[in-house]
Design a protein around this motif. Structure first.
Motif, PDB file in Angstrom:
ATOM      1  N   GLY A  10     -33.754  -0.190   6.813  1.00 13.73           N
ATOM      2  CA  GLY A  10     -34.999  -0.865   6.480  1.00 13.73           C
ATOM      3  C   GLY A  10     -35.324  -0.783   5.004  1.00 13.73           C
ATOM      4  O   GLY A  10     -34.957   0.178   4.319  1.00 13.73           O
ATOM      5  N   PHE A  11     -36.024  -1.785   4.504  1.00  7.49           N
ATOM      6  CA  PHE A  11     -36.475  -1.791   3.116  1.00  7.49           C
ATOM      7  C   PHE A  11     -37.448  -0.641   2.860  1.00  7.49           C
ATOM      8  O   PHE A  11     -38.107  -0.147   3.781  1.00  7.49           O
ATOM      9  N   ILE A  61     -21.572  11.600  -2.816  1.00  6.43           N
ATOM     10  CA  ILE A  61     -22.965  11.264  -3.108  1.00  6.43           C
ATOM     11  C   ILE A  61     -23.916  11.897  -2.103  1.00  6.43           C
ATOM     12  O   ILE A  61     -24.971  12.415  -2.458  1.00  6.43           O
ATOM     13  N   PHE A  62     -23.521  11.874  -0.829  1.00  3.44           N
ATOM     14  CA  PHE A  62     -24.401  12.376   0.233  1.00  3.44           C
ATOM     15  C   PHE A  62     -23.986  13.759   0.745  1.00  3.44           C
ATOM     16  O   PHE A  62     -24.354  14.128   1.861  1.00  3.44           O
ATOM     17  N   GLU A  63     -23.275  14.527  -0.065  1.00  4.49           N
ATOM     18  CA  GLU A  63     -22.702  15.771   0.441  1.00  4.49           C
ATOM     19  C   GLU A  63     -23.754  16.782   0.900  1.00  4.49           C
ATOM     20  O   GLU A  63     -23.446  17.658   1.712  1.00  4.49           O
ATOM     21  N   ASN A  64     -24.985  16.682   0.436  1.00  7.54           N
ATOM     22  CA  ASN A  64     -26.038  17.612   0.870  1.00  7.54           C
ATOM     23  C   ASN A  64     -26.887  17.062   2.014  1.00  7.54           C
ATOM     24  O   ASN A  64     -27.909  17.662   2.376  1.00  7.54           O
ATOM     25  N   TYR A  65     -26.471  15.931   2.567  1.00  5.46           N
ATOM     26  CA  TYR A  65     -27.303  15.225   3.544  1.00  5.46           C
ATOM     27  C   TYR A  65     -26.473  14.756   4.734  1.00  5.46           C
ATOM     28  O   TYR A  65     -25.266  14.531   4.609  1.00  5.46           O
ATOM     29  N   VAL A  66     -27.132  14.578   5.869  1.00  7.53           N
ATOM     30  CA  VAL A  66     -26.475  13.969   7.024  1.00  7.53           C
ATOM     31  C   VAL A  66     -27.212  12.704   7.469  1.00  7.53           C
ATOM     32  O   VAL A  66     -26.828  12.063   8.433  1.00  7.53           O
ATOM     33  N   ALA A  67     -28.267  12.358   6.752  1.00  7.94           N
ATOM     34  CA  ALA A  67     -29.014  11.130   7.022  1.00  7.94           C
ATOM     35  C   ALA A  67     -29.408  10.518   5.682  1.00  7.94           C
ATOM     36  O   ALA A  67     -29.520  11.215   4.673  1.00  7.94           O
ATOM     37  N   ALA A  68     -29.612   9.206   5.674  1.00  8.00           N
ATOM     38  CA  ALA A  68     -30.031   8.513   4.453  1.00  8.00           C
ATOM     39  C   ALA A  68     -30.890   7.324   4.828  1.00  8.00           C
ATOM     40  O   ALA A  68     -30.477   6.472   5.621  1.00  8.00           O
ATOM     41  N   VAL A  69     -32.097   7.279   4.281  1.00 11.96           N
ATOM     42  CA  VAL A  69     -33.009   6.163   4.510  1.00 11.96           C
ATOM     43  C   VAL A  69     -33.597   5.742   3.165  1.00 11.96           C
ATOM     44  O   VAL A  69     -33.492   6.458   2.186  1.00 11.96           O
ATOM     45  N   ASP A  70     -34.239   4.592   3.136  1.00 12.16           N
ATOM     46  CA  ASP A  70     -34.906   4.094   1.927  1.00 12.16           C
ATOM     47  C   ASP A  70     -33.859   3.679   0.889  1.00 12.16           C
ATOM     48  O   ASP A  70     -32.675   3.951   1.007  1.00 12.16           O
ATOM     49  N   TRP A  71     -34.336   2.986  -0.135  1.00 10.84           N
ATOM     50  CA  TRP A  71     -33.494   2.733  -1.293  1.00 10.84           C
ATOM     51  C   TRP A  71     -33.329   4.033  -2.079  1.00 10.84           C
ATOM     52  O   TRP A  71     -34.207   4.882  -2.051  1.00 10.84           O
ATOM     53  N   PRO A  72     -32.202   4.270  -2.716  1.00 13.89           N
ATOM     54  CA  PRO A  72     -31.106   3.324  -2.936  1.00 13.89           C
ATOM     55  C   PRO A  72     -30.117   3.174  -1.777  1.00 13.89           C
ATOM     56  O   PRO A  72     -29.365   2.213  -1.740  1.00 13.89           O
ATOM     57  N   ALA A  73     -30.078   4.130  -0.832  1.00 18.55           N
ATOM     58  CA  ALA A  73     -29.065   4.069   0.224  1.00 18.55           C
ATOM     59  C   ALA A  73     -29.147   2.764   1.016  1.00 18.55           C
ATOM     60  O   ALA A  73     -28.110   2.193   1.393  1.00 18.55           O
ATOM     61  N   ALA A  74     -30.375   2.288   1.267  1.00 25.89           N
ATOM     62  CA  ALA A  74     -30.534   1.085   2.084  1.00 25.89           C
ATOM     63  C   ALA A  74     -29.908  -0.148   1.446  1.00 25.89           C
ATOM     64  O   ALA A  74     -29.592  -1.115   2.150  1.00 25.89           O
ATOM     65  N   GLU A  75     -29.716  -0.137   0.143  1.00 25.69           N
ATOM     66  CA  GLU A  75     -29.036  -1.247  -0.522  1.00 25.69           C
ATOM     67  C   GLU A  75     -27.593  -1.369  -0.038  1.00 25.69           C
ATOM     68  O   GLU A  75     -27.003  -2.450  -0.043  1.00 25.69           O
ATOM     69  N   PHE A  76     -27.037  -0.257   0.412  1.00 21.60           N
ATOM     70  CA  PHE A  76     -25.623  -0.203   0.778  1.00 21.60           C
ATOM     71  C   PHE A  76     -25.415   0.006   2.277  1.00 21.60           C
ATOM     72  O   PHE A  76     -24.367   0.492   2.700  1.00 21.60           O
TER      73      PHE A  76
END
Length: 221
Positions: A10-11, A61-76
């Motif tokens: 989602g944006f 890039i996401f090595e400290n995370y197991v989830a990604a939301v919002d920009w900038p991740a949502a762009e990809f």
């Protein structure tokens, strides 16, 4: 901690920070634009490079995370959905008119008072957000009809490309129930996060500034 287990499509300004905090509570350390600001291991320029090449070392890039939301991740999100085929996908939604008004008052300009000395990390992240969001996804923002059409097109594209059994279409006002069922998680004994209202945006930026200047890594908060 990568690979990602949850990907947000989602944006920004669709309740992504509330969702981020909810995922943190459920044990899914979650990436978000605010985490780029607060986490000193994050390199904002990596996302700018990725926007130019559409490739990146996403595990790094996401090595400290197991989830990604919002920009900038949502762009990809389409690249990430392919990169991590076992990840669950969450599409945050909101009334398009309300979304447009919220963006107009917040991230479209990132209102950082020029009379204040902002930390370099914030300036670098703002430059990244300008490249990916303001001059990217939101570049036609002055044309409200076109911008809302883009918002709706993203929703339809997610629905078309992500299998239904992998996708949760989520309104943050629905709270823990649908999110926990989707993730097969036990609802926590705490209120669902409600944060980052448009009227609080400038206050939030000042809070981030203070957190950075304190020298504490608050990315997990």
């Amino acid at each position: 901690m990568a690979p990602l287990k949850v990907i947000g499509t989602g944006f920004g300004r669709t309740g992504t920070l509330s969702l981020c905090f909810a995922l943190d509570i459920l044990g899914y350390p979650c990436h978000h634009m605010e985490k780029v600001l607060l986490d000193p291991t994050q390199d904002p320029s990596a996302f700018v490079k990725a926007s130019q090449t559409r490739t990146a070392n996403w595990d790094r890039i996401f090595e400290n995370y197991v989830a990604a939301v919002d920009w900038p991740a949502a762009e990809f999100w389409s690249e990430l959905v392919q990169k991590y085929p076992d990840a669950k996908v969450i599409l945050t939604i909101r009334d398009p008119e309300d979304w447009y008004a919220s963006v107009a008052n917040t991230i479209n300009e990132w209102p950082m008072d020029p009379n204040i000395k902002w930390p370099m990390r914030m300036l670098k992240t703002r430059a990244m957000a300008r490249a990916i969001v303001k001059e990217g996804v939101l570049r036609d923002f002055s044309d409200k009809e076109a911008m809302i059409a883009k918002f709706n097109d993203n929703i339809e594209r997610v629905k078309q490309l992500v299998p239904q059994d992998r996708l949760l279409i989520f309104h943050v006002g629905d709270g823990w129930g649908p999110l926990c069922r989707f993730l097969k998680a036990t609802p926590p004994d705490t209120q669902f996060p409600r944060c980052n209202r448009g009227s609080d945006f400038v206050k939030r930026l000042l809070w981030v500034k203070k957190a950075i200047e304190s020298g504490r890594n608050l990315a997990a908060m």
